[in-house]
Motif scaffolding. Structure first.
Motif, PDB file in Angstrom:
ATOM      1  N   ALA A  26      -6.716 -72.526  79.184  1.00 19.65           N
ATOM      2  CA  ALA A  26      -5.462 -71.986  78.678  1.00 19.65           C
ATOM      3  C   ALA A  26      -5.702 -71.479  77.261  1.00 19.65           C
ATOM      4  O   ALA A  26      -6.652 -71.885  76.590  1.00 19.65           O
ATOM      5  N   ALA A  27      -4.835 -70.596  76.793  1.00 17.94           N
ATOM      6  CA  ALA A  27      -5.024 -70.012  75.464  1.00 17.94           C
ATOM      7  C   ALA A  27      -5.008 -71.086  74.376  1.00 17.94           C
ATOM      8  O   ALA A  27      -5.857 -71.105  73.477  1.00 17.94           O
ATOM      9  N   GLY A  28      -4.046 -71.996  74.450  1.00 21.02           N
ATOM     10  CA  GLY A  28      -3.979 -73.059  73.455  1.00 21.02           C
ATOM     11  C   GLY A  28      -5.178 -73.977  73.511  1.00 21.02           C
ATOM     12  O   GLY A  28      -5.637 -74.497  72.477  1.00 21.02           O
ATOM     13  N   GLU A  29      -5.711 -74.189  74.707  1.00 20.26           N
ATOM     14  CA  GLU A  29      -6.916 -74.999  74.867  1.00 20.26           C
ATOM     15  C   GLU A  29      -8.104 -74.326  74.191  1.00 20.26           C
ATOM     16  O   GLU A  29      -8.928 -74.987  73.549  1.00 20.26           O
ATOM     17  N   ALA A  30      -8.199 -73.006  74.320  1.00 22.60           N
ATOM     18  CA  ALA A  30      -9.280 -72.267  73.665  1.00 22.60           C
ATOM     19  C   ALA A  30      -9.173 -72.400  72.140  1.00 22.60           C
ATOM     20  O   ALA A  30     -10.180 -72.591  71.449  1.00 22.60           O
ATOM     21  N   TYR A  31      -7.958 -72.312  71.619  1.00 24.81           N
ATOM     22  CA  TYR A  31      -7.745 -72.517  70.192  1.00 24.81           C
ATOM     23  C   TYR A  31      -8.257 -73.888  69.754  1.00 24.81           C
ATOM     24  O   TYR A  31      -8.987 -74.024  68.761  1.00 24.81           O
ATOM     25  N   ASP A  32      -7.857 -74.926  70.472  1.00 28.43           N
ATOM     26  CA  ASP A  32      -8.227 -76.289  70.086  1.00 28.43           C
ATOM     27  C   ASP A  32      -9.732 -76.521  70.182  1.00 28.43           C
ATOM     28  O   ASP A  32     -10.326 -77.194  69.329  1.00 28.43           O
ATOM     29  N   LYS A  33     -10.369 -75.942  71.204  1.00 25.52           N
ATOM     30  CA  LYS A  33     -11.813 -76.130  71.364  1.00 25.52           C
ATOM     31  C   LYS A  33     -12.599 -75.394  70.281  1.00 25.52           C
ATOM     32  O   LYS A  33     -13.601 -75.911  69.772  1.00 25.52           O
ATOM     33  N   VAL A  34     -12.158 -74.196  69.931  1.00 24.66           N
ATOM     34  CA  VAL A  34     -12.824 -73.448  68.866  1.00 24.66           C
ATOM     35  C   VAL A  34     -12.651 -74.175  67.534  1.00 24.66           C
ATOM     36  O   VAL A  34     -13.579 -74.290  66.739  1.00 24.66           O
ATOM     37  N   ALA A  35     -11.433 -74.678  67.285  1.00 22.38           N
ATOM     38  CA  ALA A  35     -11.188 -75.411  66.042  1.00 22.38           C
ATOM     39  C   ALA A  35     -12.046 -76.665  65.963  1.00 22.38           C
ATOM     40  O   ALA A  35     -12.614 -76.980  64.903  1.00 22.38           O
ATOM     41  N   LYS A  36     -12.163 -77.380  67.061  1.00 22.54           N
ATOM     42  CA  LYS A  36     -12.987 -78.585  67.079  1.00 22.54           C
ATOM     43  C   LYS A  36     -14.453 -78.245  66.839  1.00 22.54           C
ATOM     44  O   LYS A  36     -15.155 -78.932  66.078  1.00 22.54           O
ATOM     45  N   LEU A  37     -14.934 -77.172  67.458  1.00 22.21           N
ATOM     46  CA  LEU A  37     -16.312 -76.716  67.276  1.00 22.21           C
ATOM     47  C   LEU A  37     -16.597 -76.443  65.799  1.00 22.21           C
ATOM     48  O   LEU A  37     -17.685 -76.763  65.292  1.00 22.21           O
ATOM     49  N   LEU A  38     -15.624 -75.873  65.090  1.00 20.68           N
ATOM     50  CA  LEU A  38     -15.819 -75.475  63.698  1.00 20.68           C
ATOM     51  C   LEU A  38     -15.432 -76.563  62.699  1.00 20.68           C
ATOM     52  O   LEU A  38     -15.450 -76.329  61.488  1.00 20.68           O
ATOM     53  N   GLY A  39     -15.082 -77.755  63.209  1.00 16.36           N
ATOM     54  CA  GLY A  39     -14.807 -78.872  62.308  1.00 16.36           C
ATOM     55  C   GLY A  39     -13.414 -78.917  61.738  1.00 16.36           C
ATOM     56  O   GLY A  39     -13.194 -79.551  60.700  1.00 16.36           O
ATOM     57  N   PHE A  40     -12.444 -78.284  62.401  1.00 16.60           N
ATOM     58  CA  PHE A  40     -11.084 -78.261  61.875  1.00 16.60           C
ATOM     59  C   PHE A  40     -10.176 -79.340  62.443  1.00 16.60           C
ATOM     60  O   PHE A  40      -9.027 -79.447  62.054  1.00 16.60           O
ATOM     61  N   GLY A  41     -10.676 -80.117  63.371  1.00 17.99           N
ATOM     62  CA  GLY A  41      -9.871 -81.209  63.900  1.00 17.99           C
ATOM     63  C   GLY A  41      -8.893 -80.775  64.962  1.00 17.99           C
ATOM     64  O   GLY A  41      -8.887 -79.635  65.425  1.00 17.99           O
ATOM     65  N   TYR A  42      -8.026 -81.733  65.349  1.00 13.55           N
ATOM     66  CA  TYR A  42      -7.063 -81.537  66.445  1.00 13.55           C
ATOM     67  C   TYR A  42      -5.661 -81.863  65.943  1.00 13.55           C
ATOM     68  O   TYR A  42      -5.483 -82.829  65.209  1.00 13.55           O
ATOM     69  N   PRO A  43      -4.656 -81.078  66.334  1.00 11.83           N
ATOM     70  CA  PRO A  43      -4.725 -79.839  67.113  1.00 11.83           C
ATOM     71  C   PRO A  43      -5.154 -78.671  66.229  1.00 11.83           C
ATOM     72  O   PRO A  43      -4.723 -78.564  65.086  1.00 11.83           O
ATOM     73  N   GLY A  44      -5.991 -77.801  66.781  1.00 13.57           N
ATOM     74  CA  GLY A  44      -6.594 -76.759  65.973  1.00 13.57           C
ATOM     75  C   GLY A  44      -5.843 -75.451  65.921  1.00 13.57           C
ATOM     76  O   GLY A  44      -6.048 -74.652  65.006  1.00 13.57           O
ATOM     77  N   GLY A  45      -4.949 -75.216  66.898  1.00 12.98           N
ATOM     78  CA  GLY A  45      -4.238 -73.941  66.934  1.00 12.98           C
ATOM     79  C   GLY A  45      -3.485 -73.615  65.659  1.00 12.98           C
ATOM     80  O   GLY A  45      -3.634 -72.524  65.102  1.00 12.98           O
ATOM     81  N   PRO A  46      -2.665 -74.552  65.150  1.00  9.76           N
ATOM     82  CA  PRO A  46      -1.933 -74.252  63.914  1.00  9.76           C
ATOM     83  C   PRO A  46      -2.842 -73.994  62.719  1.00  9.76           C
ATOM     84  O   PRO A  46      -2.515 -73.177  61.851  1.00  9.76           O
TER      85      PRO A  46
END
Length: 355
Positions: free
Chosen positions: A165-185
């Motif tokens: 899902a789009a929001g899932e992609a946001y969260d996974k990219v954020a986690k990959l880059l070290g931004f934590g969860y939830p990453g979309g915001p």
């Protein structure tokens, strides 16, 4: 006519009282962000336990804020799916208990339909109306769907994600880059500080239904970019931050990474709006509805406004974009008027389809 809505499909325990399908008397949401944030995503068993702790006080508070009692209710509506089975069971079991002890009708509601009704709830509450047929783009951490919405609230599925899902992609990219969860915001806040055209991502070519989405390839492209640019040091620095502010994120995020985030966000938004516009044209839509958690995204809202589409575009307010129980109660009113009630055989359905 008062309906108590209960929502426990994922990681938020919510209850709300809605009057006549258009007036929110109360809406209470207990977040589990502190519980799941350290794990980088929702842990289903922990989510279920947190729902068990929160469901009674959340419902009590919703009734208290509405200045109503159980005796004032016309029905109880509860999310039956889709979602995490253990989480859904908590809400459904509690709703059944209330209906059994108080002799109230029980109404099971599809979570995705609830997101669509979040928009109708606010538009009707403002004394306005949505023209049919409408196109609904429901986009969140668990869903990316396109539906035709016809008068009488009947639905036809036009397109959906084939992977993330789009929001899932946001969260996974954020986690990959070290931004934590939830990453979309976080990505949404940082994207305006980068160049959205700096990194060129390839749009997926969909075989079969061209209205379907795919975000796994984009996620993999971000991973390859990160590997090529060796971001280990900055990622570790961001992961060590405690309760970071936007300024903290900006201080530890170089321009090249900000460009990556901006380009990622632009690509996701382009994909969402391109397929939404194509779907709207296909069905002759007179209205576009965008709902779900990702509807909070400021970049998506701005892009939709600036697209100059030939029909009005409606977003729910941020409080009704993310999971809440007011939308569940709102979606139950048409069923209540039609006498479409559920018995105590109502069960949790993790993969419940809307159409």
């Amino acid at each position: 006519m008062l309906i108590l809505g209960i929502e426990t499909s994922c990681d938020e325990t919510a209850a709300a009282v809605v009057e006549d399908g258009r007036t929110i008397l109360s809406s209470v949401v207990a977040s589990q962000l502190a519980t799941h944030g350290k794990y980088g995503g929702v842990v289903p068993e922990l989510a279920s336990r947190e729902h068990l702790r929160a469901i009674v006080p959340v419902v009590r508070l919703a009734l208290e804020q509405a200045n109503k009692s159980l005796e004032d209710l016309s029905a109880v509506a509860v999310t039956e799916g889709p979602g995490l089975v253990g989480s859904l069971l908590v809400g459904i079991t509690y709703a059944k208990a209330l209906c059994f002890t108080r002799g109230l009708p029980l109404i099971g509601v599809n979570h995705i339909e609830g997101h669509i009704h979040a928009v109708f709830l606010e538009v009707m509450g403002a004394g306005d109306a949505i023209a049919f047929p409408a196109l609904a783009l429901v986009v969140s951490g668990g869903h990316t769907h396109l539906f035709e919405v016809r008068e009488g609230f009947t639905y036809q599925l036009l397109g959906k994600t084939r992977d993330d899902a789009a929001g899932e992609a946001y969260d996974k990219v954020a986690k990959l880059l070290g931004f934590g969860y939830p990453g979309g915001p976080i990505i949404d806040q940082l994207a305006p500080h980068g160049d959205p055209n700096a990194v060129k991502f390839t749009s997926p070519k969909m075989k079969g239904n061209t209205l379907d989405f795919s975000f796994s390839g984009l996620k993999t492209a971000v991973l390859r970019w990160v590997e090529q640019h060796d971001l280990t040091a900055e990622i570790e620095a961001r992961r060590r931050l405690k309760n970071p502010t936007l300024d903290d994120w900006l201080r530890l995020t170089p321009r090249a990474t900000l460009d990556l985030l901006a380009s990622f966000q632009r690509t996701v938004i382009d994909e969402l709006l391109r397929r939404a516009a194509a779907s709207a044209e296909k069905i002759g839509a007179r209205t576009l509805i965008i709902s779900g958690g990702v509807a909070c995204n400021a970049g998506l809202r701005a892009a939709a406004r600036n697209a100059h589409l030939p029909y009005p575009v409606f977003f729910p307010t941020p409080g009704l974009s993310t999971d809440n129980a007011a939308m569940i109660a709102a979606a139950a009113f048409p069923k209540f008027r039609q006498g479409r009630f559920d018995d105590f055989a109502l069960r949790a359905q993790a993969n419940l389809a809307l159409a």
